[in-house]
Scaffold this motif. Structure first.
Motif, PDB file in Angstrom:
ATOM      1  N   LYS A 161       0.842  -1.190   0.000  1.00 21.11           N
ATOM      2  CA  LYS A 161       0.000   0.000   0.000  1.00 21.11           C
ATOM      3  C   LYS A 161       0.877   1.239   0.000  1.00 21.11           C
ATOM      4  O   LYS A 161       1.820   1.347   0.788  1.00 21.11           O
ATOM      5  N   GLY A 162       0.574   2.151  -0.905  1.00 20.67           N
ATOM      6  CA  GLY A 162       1.338   3.387  -0.998  1.00 20.67           C
ATOM      7  C   GLY A 162       0.545   4.422  -1.765  1.00 20.67           C
ATOM      8  O   GLY A 162      -0.657   4.269  -2.002  1.00 20.67           O
ATOM      9  N   THR A 163       1.204   5.485  -2.152  1.00 24.89           N
ATOM     10  CA  THR A 163       0.549   6.548  -2.903  1.00 24.89           C
ATOM     11  C   THR A 163       1.178   6.684  -4.278  1.00 24.89           C
ATOM     12  O   THR A 163       2.389   6.531  -4.440  1.00 24.89           O
ATOM     13  N   PHE A 164       0.348   6.950  -5.260  1.00 24.87           N
ATOM     14  CA  PHE A 164       0.811   7.263  -6.606  1.00 24.87           C
ATOM     15  C   PHE A 164      -0.025   8.427  -7.117  1.00 24.87           C
ATOM     16  O   PHE A 164      -1.260   8.347  -7.143  1.00 24.87           O
ATOM     17  N   THR A 195      -2.911   3.642  -3.338  1.00 26.69           N
ATOM     18  CA  THR A 195      -2.886   2.585  -4.344  1.00 26.69           C
ATOM     19  C   THR A 195      -2.361   1.301  -3.715  1.00 26.69           C
ATOM     20  O   THR A 195      -1.582   1.329  -2.762  1.00 26.69           O
ATOM     21  N   GLN A 196      -2.805   0.169  -4.267  1.00 26.53           N
ATOM     22  CA  GLN A 196      -2.351  -1.134  -3.801  1.00 26.53           C
ATOM     23  C   GLN A 196      -1.722  -1.907  -4.955  1.00 26.53           C
ATOM     24  O   GLN A 196      -2.123  -1.762  -6.116  1.00 26.53           O
ATOM     25  N   TRP A 197      -0.724  -2.712  -4.613  1.00 24.92           N
ATOM     26  CA  TRP A 197      -0.071  -3.590  -5.576  1.00 24.92           C
ATOM     27  C   TRP A 197       0.055  -4.982  -4.964  1.00 24.92           C
ATOM     28  O   TRP A 197       0.226  -5.122  -3.757  1.00 24.92           O
ATOM     29  N   GLN A 198      -0.014  -5.993  -5.798  1.00 23.68           N
ATOM     30  CA  GLN A 198       0.124  -7.367  -5.331  1.00 23.68           C
ATOM     31  C   GLN A 198       1.556  -7.849  -5.544  1.00 23.68           C
ATOM     32  O   GLN A 198       2.168  -7.579  -6.584  1.00 23.68           O
ATOM     33  N   VAL A 247       6.451   1.929   1.014  1.00 20.91           N
ATOM     34  CA  VAL A 247       5.171   1.229   1.012  1.00 20.91           C
ATOM     35  C   VAL A 247       4.970   0.497   2.336  1.00 20.91           C
ATOM     36  O   VAL A 247       5.929   0.079   2.982  1.00 20.91           O
ATOM     37  N   ASN A 248       3.711   0.355   2.719  1.00 16.65           N
ATOM     38  CA  ASN A 248       3.321  -0.515   3.821  1.00 16.65           C
ATOM     39  C   ASN A 248       2.883  -1.848   3.235  1.00 16.65           C
ATOM     40  O   ASN A 248       2.368  -1.898   2.109  1.00 16.65           O
ATOM     41  N   ALA A 249       3.068  -2.909   3.990  1.00 14.95           N
ATOM     42  CA  ALA A 249       2.801  -4.247   3.453  1.00 14.95           C
ATOM     43  C   ALA A 249       1.981  -5.065   4.436  1.00 14.95           C
ATOM     44  O   ALA A 249       2.183  -4.993   5.652  1.00 14.95           O
ATOM     45  N   MET A 288      15.460  -7.818  13.664  1.00 19.86           N
ATOM     46  CA  MET A 288      14.349  -8.246  12.821  1.00 19.86           C
ATOM     47  C   MET A 288      14.836  -9.266  11.803  1.00 19.86           C
ATOM     48  O   MET A 288      15.993  -9.241  11.374  1.00 19.86           O
ATOM     49  N   SER A 289      13.908 -10.154  11.398  1.00 18.28           N
ATOM     50  CA  SER A 289      14.154 -11.012  10.248  1.00 18.28           C
ATOM     51  C   SER A 289      13.594 -10.300   9.014  1.00 18.28           C
ATOM     52  O   SER A 289      12.614  -9.558   9.117  1.00 18.28           O
ATOM     53  N   TYR A 290      14.216 -10.543   7.874  1.00 23.43           N
ATOM     54  CA  TYR A 290      13.790  -9.849   6.657  1.00 23.43           C
ATOM     55  C   TYR A 290      13.269 -10.844   5.630  1.00 23.43           C
ATOM     56  O   TYR A 290      13.908 -11.853   5.341  1.00 23.43           O
ATOM     57  N   LEU A 291      12.074 -10.535   5.097  1.00 25.74           N
ATOM     58  CA  LEU A 291      11.507 -11.261   3.969  1.00 25.74           C
ATOM     59  C   LEU A 291      11.544 -10.337   2.760  1.00 25.74           C
ATOM     60  O   LEU A 291      11.341  -9.129   2.879  1.00 25.74           O
ATOM     61  N   VAL A 292      11.812 -10.916   1.596  1.00 23.62           N
ATOM     62  CA  VAL A 292      11.944 -10.124   0.375  1.00 23.62           C
ATOM     63  C   VAL A 292      10.755 -10.426  -0.534  1.00 23.62           C
ATOM     64  O   VAL A 292      10.552 -11.575  -0.937  1.00 23.62           O
ATOM     65  N   ALA A 293       9.971  -9.388  -0.815  1.00 27.07           N
ATOM     66  CA  ALA A 293       8.823  -9.524  -1.712  1.00 27.07           C
ATOM     67  C   ALA A 293       9.199  -9.040  -3.104  1.00 27.07           C
ATOM     68  O   ALA A 293       9.936  -8.066  -3.250  1.00 27.07           O
ATOM     69  N   GLU A 294       8.691  -9.731  -4.124  1.00 31.18           N
ATOM     70  CA  GLU A 294       8.967  -9.367  -5.516  1.00 31.18           C
ATOM     71  C   GLU A 294       7.685  -8.905  -6.199  1.00 31.18           C
ATOM     72  O   GLU A 294       6.611  -9.472  -5.985  1.00 31.18           O
ATOM     73  N   ILE A 295       7.833  -7.866  -7.020  1.00 31.77           N
ATOM     74  CA  ILE A 295       6.724  -7.321  -7.799  1.00 31.77           C
ATOM     75  C   ILE A 295       7.129  -7.367  -9.265  1.00 31.77           C
ATOM     76  O   ILE A 295       8.153  -6.791  -9.647  1.00 31.77           O
TER      77      ILE A 295
END
Length: 400
Positions: free
Chosen positions: A242-245, A250-253, A296-298, A269-276
């Motif tokens: 979730k972010g702004t455009f 706006t939302q992206w999957q 962005v917030n996730a 913290m542990s880190y997870l990597v998301a791909e778009i």
């Protein structure tokens, strides 16, 4: 006589006091009857809604490209051509020409290398022919086995080595000539360009920087105790960014591609990597562009609970919560707390669909105490008023 007076006078005074008291009592008005006051505590309730719940873990991060490349010159020369797309923010396709270094010297070097190769190949063919002649003459002279020197085999090997060296020089010259063309290694966006038309570059000189537009990444920090709510610690989990455009939310999957496998020394913290995929919507215009560098917030989606609900955290004490039962009495029920989510708690068991949750504060709550709703109180008062009016009307009619 005196003694009789001493006896009679107190009796007369006592009787007179009693008569006066009775007279005053008969004159006193009876106290007005006050209506009975209902002191039952009034509470506010909210119905409980129980159903399937998809747990999610919140995070945040900055969008970056999965691939980025620093372009450097691999040959020396002057820049004689620049693509119009080779500008900051420009989009280029894989193999597209970005810049050209003056190829004149490298074309000449290729011609020279090809000439040397042709000369070496001619010398090799000559040496092979001479070897055959030497072998034929040897057989005419004697039947003994000829030596390798007699058959000119060392000379043949030397010429063969010359040919291979010439072929290598040709390959090197072709490679250098190809390197005068600086092309995009993949679909990308230009982040910077550090050369201009006519500038001279040497081997290793910086030319520019590319950001791959096929896939973007977001590093998402997740607390260790939140990983338990994800399936296989978040492997291949779905993510909503979730972010702004252009000023609009706006939302992206996206999808979790991997975990970094370590705990950050600073944030713990542990880190997870998301791909778009296709973040700039170059091939799919169904979504808005997600720009590199955007914050962005996730929401990372994890376990699915078959039956759960969410309640405010302040309503739960010692894993118990107060509800209003069917008899309008306070009852404490034990609940199964799955997780804490900010100011709310996710309850996995103990509450049923339609239970009335007491959301107002009570001074001295006791299990089993009678309670009333505001709506019930108003209905009772209206009923009493209507009953009183009916009685007054009846008395008036009787008097009439």
């Amino acid at each position: 006589m005196t003694r009789k007076k001493q006896i009679i006078i107190p009796i007369i005074i006592l009787v007179s006091g009693i008569l006066i008291f009775m007279a005053l009592s008969s004159m006193k008005k009876p106290p007005e009857e006050k209506p009975e006051v209902d002191n039952t505590p009034i509470v506010a309730v909210e119905p409980v809604s129980v159903g399937p719940m998809h747990l999610k873990v919140g995070s945040h991060g900055v969008v970056v490209p999965k691939y980025e490349t620093e372009l450097v010159a691999q040959v020396n020369g002057q820049i004689v051509e620049l693509s119009s797309a080779f500008v900051r923010g420009g989009f280029v396709e894989k193999g597209q020409l970005l810049a050209r270094i003056d190829p004149s010297d490298y074309e000449a070097a290729l011609i020279d290398a090809e000439a040397n190769l042709a000369s070496s190949q001619a010398s090799l063919e000559t040496e092979r022919a001479q070897g055959k002649v030497a072998e034929s003459e040897w057989r005419k002279i004697t039947d003994a086995l000829p030596t390798e020197l007699s058959l000119r085999k060392p000379q043949l090997a030397q010429e063969l080595a010359h040919v291979k060296a010439a072929e290598a020089r040709v390959l090197r010259a072709k490679r250098d000539l190809e390197r005068t063309e600086i092309r995009a290694p993949y679909d990308a966006m230009i982040e910077m360009r550090s050369i201009g038309l006519g500038s001279y570059v040497g081997t290793g000189s910086a030319v520019g920087k590319l950001l791959g537009t096929a896939i973007a990444e977001v590093r998402l920090p997740v607390a260790d105790n939140q990983l338990q709510f994800l399936i296989e610690e978040g492997k291949a989990a779905s993510v909503t960014l979730k972010g702004t455009f252009a000023g609009q939310e706006t939302q992206w999957q996206a999808q979790i591609a991997r975990g970094e496998g370590v705990v950050d020394n600073t944030s713990r913290m542990s880190y997870l990597v998301a791909e778009i995929k296709d973040p700039y919507a170059l091939t799919d215009s169904s979504h808005k562009p997600l720009r590199f560098g955007a914050y962005v917030n996730a929401d990372i989606y994890g376990l699915i609970l078959a039956s759960a609900t969410t309640v405010p955290r302040y309503l739960v004490e010692n894993e118990r919560i107060a509800i209003l039962d069917s008899d309008s009495k306070l009852r404490y029920v034990s609940v199964d707390i799955i997780r804490q989510d900010g100011a709310s708690l996710v309850i996995g068991g103990g509450l049923n669909q339609g239970d009335r949750l007491i959301v107002s504060a009570l001074d001295y709550p006791v299990d089993g105490m009678a309670l009333a709703l505001e709506s019930d109180k108003q209905d009772s008062e209206e009923s009493s008023e209507n009953s009183g009016e009916t009685q007054v009307a009846s008395v008036t009619a009787a008097v009439e």
